[in-house]
Enzyme design. Structure first.
Site, PDB file in Angstrom:
ATOM      1  N   SER A 195       0.901  -1.364   0.144  1.00  0.00           N
ATOM      2  CA  SER A 195       0.021  -0.045  -0.028  1.00  0.00           C
ATOM      3  C   SER A 195       0.991   1.307  -0.184  1.00  0.00           C
ATOM      4  O   SER A 195       1.565   1.567  -1.115  1.00  0.00           O
ATOM      5  CB  SER A 195      -0.843  -0.019   1.279  1.00  0.00           C
ATOM      6  OG  SER A 195      -1.994   0.928   0.967  1.00  0.00           O
ATOM      7  N   ASP A 213      -8.910  -4.270  -6.718  1.00  0.00           N
ATOM      8  CA  ASP A 213      -8.703  -3.326  -5.747  1.00  0.00           C
ATOM      9  C   ASP A 213      -9.419  -2.086  -5.962  1.00  0.00           C
ATOM     10  O   ASP A 213      -9.401  -1.632  -6.684  1.00  0.00           O
ATOM     11  CB  ASP A 213      -7.133  -3.059  -5.569  1.00  0.00           C
ATOM     12  CG  ASP A 213      -6.485  -2.312  -4.381  1.00  0.00           C
ATOM     13  OD1 ASP A 213      -7.332  -1.821  -3.810  1.00  0.00           O
ATOM     14  OD2 ASP A 213      -5.621  -2.472  -4.067  1.00  0.00           O
ATOM     15  N   HIS A 215      -7.565  -4.851  -2.013  1.00  0.00           N
ATOM     16  CA  HIS A 215      -6.672  -4.471  -1.412  1.00  0.00           C
ATOM     17  C   HIS A 215      -5.881  -5.557  -0.713  1.00  0.00           C
ATOM     18  O   HIS A 215      -4.521  -5.281  -0.424  1.00  0.00           O
ATOM     19  CB  HIS A 215      -6.746  -3.040  -0.821  1.00  0.00           C
ATOM     20  CG  HIS A 215      -5.397  -2.270  -0.619  1.00  0.00           C
ATOM     21  ND1 HIS A 215      -4.703  -1.950  -1.530  1.00  0.00           N
ATOM     22  CD2 HIS A 215      -5.222  -1.745   0.617  1.00  0.00           C
ATOM     23  CE1 HIS A 215      -3.575  -1.301  -1.063  1.00  0.00           C
ATOM     24  NE2 HIS A 215      -3.965  -1.145   0.296  1.00  0.00           N
TER      25      HIS A 215
END
Length: 927
Positions: free
Chosen positions: A769, A846, A879
């Site tokens: 991330s 995502d 994600h």
């Protein structure tokens, strides 16, 4: 942006065995040996064998510091170590085996002396063992401060860290308020040997410690059976919420996830006396509802269906529709995607007044927000079947996703008068324009409402006080952070209303809020409600954390968690509402990382110790409670046993100075660390604004496996921009994300590269991330000079692609800071070519950090011919990357890729050459 899944993304799903080759063998895999030189290849493995043979033949001997010695050759191992070293041929030449010429009497004397010494050693050993001075390694308690690990031979495995083997058992208590005024009541769901849902007095867990004069509330059953029937079907409660009077229970069944926090469910109202359930919506038991909340008066439930707000009255057994404009682009009472993700961190935008007379709710209009398509190639999250002939097409979910600089959803706070069945809006002068307004917190304060709102870039804060009955309101505080430190205002959800009580010395209503003070986040008490000059409850060069935890209104005591002892520790403190008598609740004489949850009356608390030693939890009475109570609810004995038996990494904590700023680090070393060897080093980081990765929690995670299982050194450094090292060091990143974060990782890597035990040619960095973004940014800024390898999972590559509320808080808008967006994006891709190799992974579905980020970077790489990278994508994964065993593949890929990197395989790939053609001999015919 939430903390990266890569920080702790271990799946609960069972996983297959992970084979760890015992030797560095080309045919079975390539586990790196930490003792290798900078480029470990097969030829070096054979060199090692030859050197060992030479040593055995007496050409040289292996001493304790020999870099060629395997980790399992440690002489200190009590079971396998060599207590008395054998002699080499060289020693035999100096001290021949024959004793020609030795005096017989002297020989007899030496034998007697040797016998006496051996006898004394045996007696001493017996005394040592019999008095328990000796403990096998498997019985020695885990010491997080240890710099040497006792050898037990058991290694941490990837299977273990991917599963729950090293996860500390942890319990949460659902404290509830008693209708009869008792304190310390909790909700027990599906407890062993008990009815399904029971209210108990926490003191019944250990009545031996309770004063006989104290009345312990008796248990009461709310739901007896684990299942209930309705309409010929059996239902199982997923989530439960008792009414305040404990006469009914709101039940959710058939939960279906929506986004990170939100879900759909069927809701039921369960009657405690009758032990029967009825649908929340009469006659419609299967309707999917987005949210349902009890009135504080227990006689009504507000719920959201199809983005419209409804009121179910239990007193009159009717349903009132409060809003009618809800739909695909208008949300009432629940947040849209960006408000759920970045503002409320939850699925509710509905707030009841304490008297049950009003409901405040957020109306969100997404009409102007652009859509982003998320594709699902294997699954159908909508739950619908494709039309005939369209089975081969992916399902596409269109999300209203405001990227940086795009139109934001327009939000307005509205109110519903229950008695009048009327919705209304209170106009406030001087408010932000529709496209420049974020409403971040709503708190009822008696008959008034405290509303926090900021401009879209979060550097101007207005605190508005609304008188709901009078339908008027005004701003009581307005702050521009540019005049303070040039940073931003954090979103908080801990503002606490303090009602007036003259008998307790509180003449007027007030509230406690977190404010910027002394370059840190501190607690302030504002009274009366419209006062803009507070009483500071805390101050100093430390910070409160998500505070206050609770307020004891009977004794005017505020409890909170803070970093007063150390930025990487957490202790619990108390302070009077006057700002005096600040003192610790937890033992600050020992290192600790605590969190705490309080009973409704603040007389009891669940105190959770998270590290650095083995975590534990206990229920305690609070200092102001006259009836002292303490009960251990979790000791994690199995975890402690495992920590004794397994060789965990050695953790070294400290600080480094970069540009005069002290930064926290933790270095994880292999269990049998030898400072005379040369180790490869993996840097793991998240680096997001306000985050913290270096702390004193007990963890055995992927980084622990890298150190203890693979034998590498693993380092985490919290650079500038991260939390709890002062706002000055946090807000320096504003307007140019990645500049200082990458700079500090490179500076740290240079410090480690200069250490005698580090192989400077084998340095890698990884993150997920924001950590993935900073991995790429670090490689770009470094240009291969320090870091040779990098692994980025679900990275942002251009902040124009991320959501507006998060991004603009740190970067402003692209319209006003175009240069900052240009420099923060991964644009200098030719610099990436200077590293040996890097890896990228991303989930195709995502919804948070869109696949667009990785695809755009891949196009940039193609345009300039950069090829020294690998890519792995995961269909239908979001994600967290979990779909179809994806999470396991992520960590297998990280592990094997890293092993290949540190074994020098990517150096071969970078200079790939075909083998020379071998001549082909003609086959002669047989005569």
């Amino acid at each position: 942006m939430a903390p990266a899944p890569g920080m702790a993304p271990y799946s609960d799903e069972p996983t297959g065995p992970f084979h760890r080759p015992e030797h560095n063998d080309e045919s079975t895999g390539r586990m790196s040996h930490e003792s290798e030189s900078s480029v470990s290849t097969t030829s070096i493995v054979f060199d090692r064998i030859e050197e060992r043979l030479a040593a055995k033949e007496g050409h040289f001997e292996l001493d304790d510091h020999d870099p060629m010695k395997e980790a399992d050759d440690d002489d200190n191992d009590l079971e396998t170590g060599r207590f008395l070293g054998g002699r080499s041929s060289t020693q035999e030449e100096d001290f021949p085996a024959k004793n020609d010429g030795m005096n017989r009497g002297m020989r007899r004397t030496l034998i007697i002396v040797a016998g006496l010494l051996i006898s004394a050693w045996v007696v001493g050993l017996f005394f040592y063992v019999s008095h328990k001075s000796y403990k096998p390694a498997s019985q020695i308690e885990h010491d997080p401060q240890a710099t040497v690990v006792q050898g037990t031979g058991k290694q941490v495995t990837l299977d273990q860290v991917m599963g729950s083997y090293w996860r500390a058992e942890s319990h949460s208590i659902s404290w509830i308020e008693s209708p009869d005024g008792e304190d310390g009541l909790l909700l027990l769901k599906d407890g062993p040997g008990k009815d399904f849902l029971v209210v108990e007095d926490v003191r019944t867990q250990n009545s031996a410690g309770v004063n006989a004069a104290v009345d312990v509330a008796s248990s009461r059953t709310l739901i007896k059976e684990r299942h209930f029937d309705f309409g010929g079907q059996t239902h199982t409660p997923g989530r439960v919420w008792p009414s305040k009077d404990l006469k009914k229970v709101l039940i959710a069944t058939n939960l279906e996830a929506n986004w990170r926090h939100s879900f759909y469910a069927s809701y039921w109202v369960f009657d405690v006396d009758m032990q029967i359930a009825e649908p929340l919506i009469p006659g419609e038991p299967n309707v999917r509802v987005q949210l349902a909340q009890w009135s504080p008066t227990s006689d009504a439930i507000a719920y959201v269906r199809d983005n419209n707000l409804f009121l179910r009255s239990l007193k009159h057994d009717k349903v009132v529709q409060i809003t009618k404009d809800g739909g695909a682009e208008v949300f009432n009472g629940v947040p849209d995607w960006v408000y759920e993700e970045e503002v409320f961190s939850g699925n509710s935008a509905t707030w009841w007044s304490e008297d049950g007379n009003y409901i405040a709710y957020l109306r969100t209009n997404e009409t102007g927000v652009p859509e982003y398509p998320v594709q699902y190639f294997l699954s159908r999250p909508s739950g619908t079947e494709p039309a005939p002939g369209e089975e081969s097409y992916p399902e596409v979910r269109q999300i209203k996703y405001p990227k940086a600089g795009a139109h934001n959803p327009v939000v307005n706070l509205k109110f519903y008068d229950v008695a009048r069945d009327e919705s209304f809006t209170v106009e406030i002068s001087g408010r932000f324009a529709d496209d420049d307004r974020l409403i971040t917190e709503v708190v009822w304060a008696g008959g008034q409402v405290i509303v926090k709102e900021t401009n879209r870039v979060s550097d101007v804060l207005r605190v508005v006080l609304v008188d709901v009955a009078a339908r008027t309101g005004k701003a009581v505080r307005e702050l521009d952070v540019k005049a303070i430190d040039g940073g931003w205002f954090e979103i908080t959800h801990k503002t606490k209303y303090i009602p007036a009580d003259p008998s307790k010395g509180r003449e007027q209503d007030g509230y406690i809020d977190m404010v910027i003070h002394d370059d840190n986040d501190h607690l302030a008490y504002f009274t009366p409600l419209n006062n803009s000059e507070p009483i500071m409850l805390t101050s100093g060069h430390w910070e409160v954390v998500d505070a206050p935890s609770t307020v004891d209104l009977d004794n005017n005591i505020v409890y909170f968690v803070a970093t007063k002892e150390s930025s990487i520790q957490r202790h619990v403190y108390q302070v009077d509402l006057s700002g005096n008598n600040l003192k610790a609740v937890t033992d600050t004489g020992s290192e600790g990382y605590y969190d705490i949850s309080f009973s409704a009356g603040t007389g009891y608390a669940l105190l959770s110790y998270r590290g650095p030693n083995i975590p534990w939890q206990k229920v305690i009475s609070t200092p102001a409670n006259a009836h002292k109570y303490e009960h251990m609810v979790e000791e994690n004995k199995e975890l402690a046993k495992s920590a004794r038996e397994y060789e965990l990494p050695i953790k070294i904590y400290g600080t480094i100075k970069v540009d005069g700023v002290e930064l926290n680090y933790v270095e994880r070393r292999p269990p049998h660390f030898d400072k005379n060897k040369k180790y490869p080093v993996l840097f793991q980081q998240y680096s997001g604004p306000g985050s913290q990765s270096v702390n004193k929690r007990f963890t055995v995670d992927y980084q622990s496996y890298v150190a203890a299982g693979l034998g590498y050194v693993c380092v985490t450094v919290d650079g500038r921009g991260t939390g709890f090292i002062g706002r000055k060091n946090r807000v320096i990143i504003r307007g140019d994300l990645g500049k200082w974060e990458a700079h500090d990782q490179i500076a740290a890597a240079k410090i480690w590269a200069s250490k005698s035990y580090v192989d400077e040619e084998r340095l890698a960095i990884w993150g997920w991330s924001f950590g993935g973004f900073n991995t790429l940014k670090t490689l770009e800024q470094d240009g291969g000079r320090t870091f040779k390898y990098g692994m980025a999972v679900a990275p942002v590559t251009d902040w124009r692609f991320y959501d507006s509320i998060y991004t603009e808080r740190y970067m402003l808008t692209p319209q006003t800071n175009g240069h900052g967006y240009d420099t923060s994006a991964i644009n200098n891709v030719t610099a990436l070519k200077q590293s040996v190799r890097f890896l990228m992974m991303h989930g195709v579905a995502d919804d948070n950090v869109h696949m667009q980020n990785s695809l755009t970077l891949l196009d940039k790489l193609n345009m300039v011919g950069v090829e020294n990278y690998d890519v792995h994508v995961f269909p239908d994964s979001d994600h967290g990357i979990y779909f179809h065993n994806a999470n396991r593949i992520v960590y297998d890929k990280l592990t094997n890729w890293l092993i290949n990197a540190f074994n020098g395989e990517w150096i071969k790939v970078a200079n790939a050459k075909p083998q020379k053609k071998r001549s082909i001999q003609p086959i002669l015919p047989i005569l």
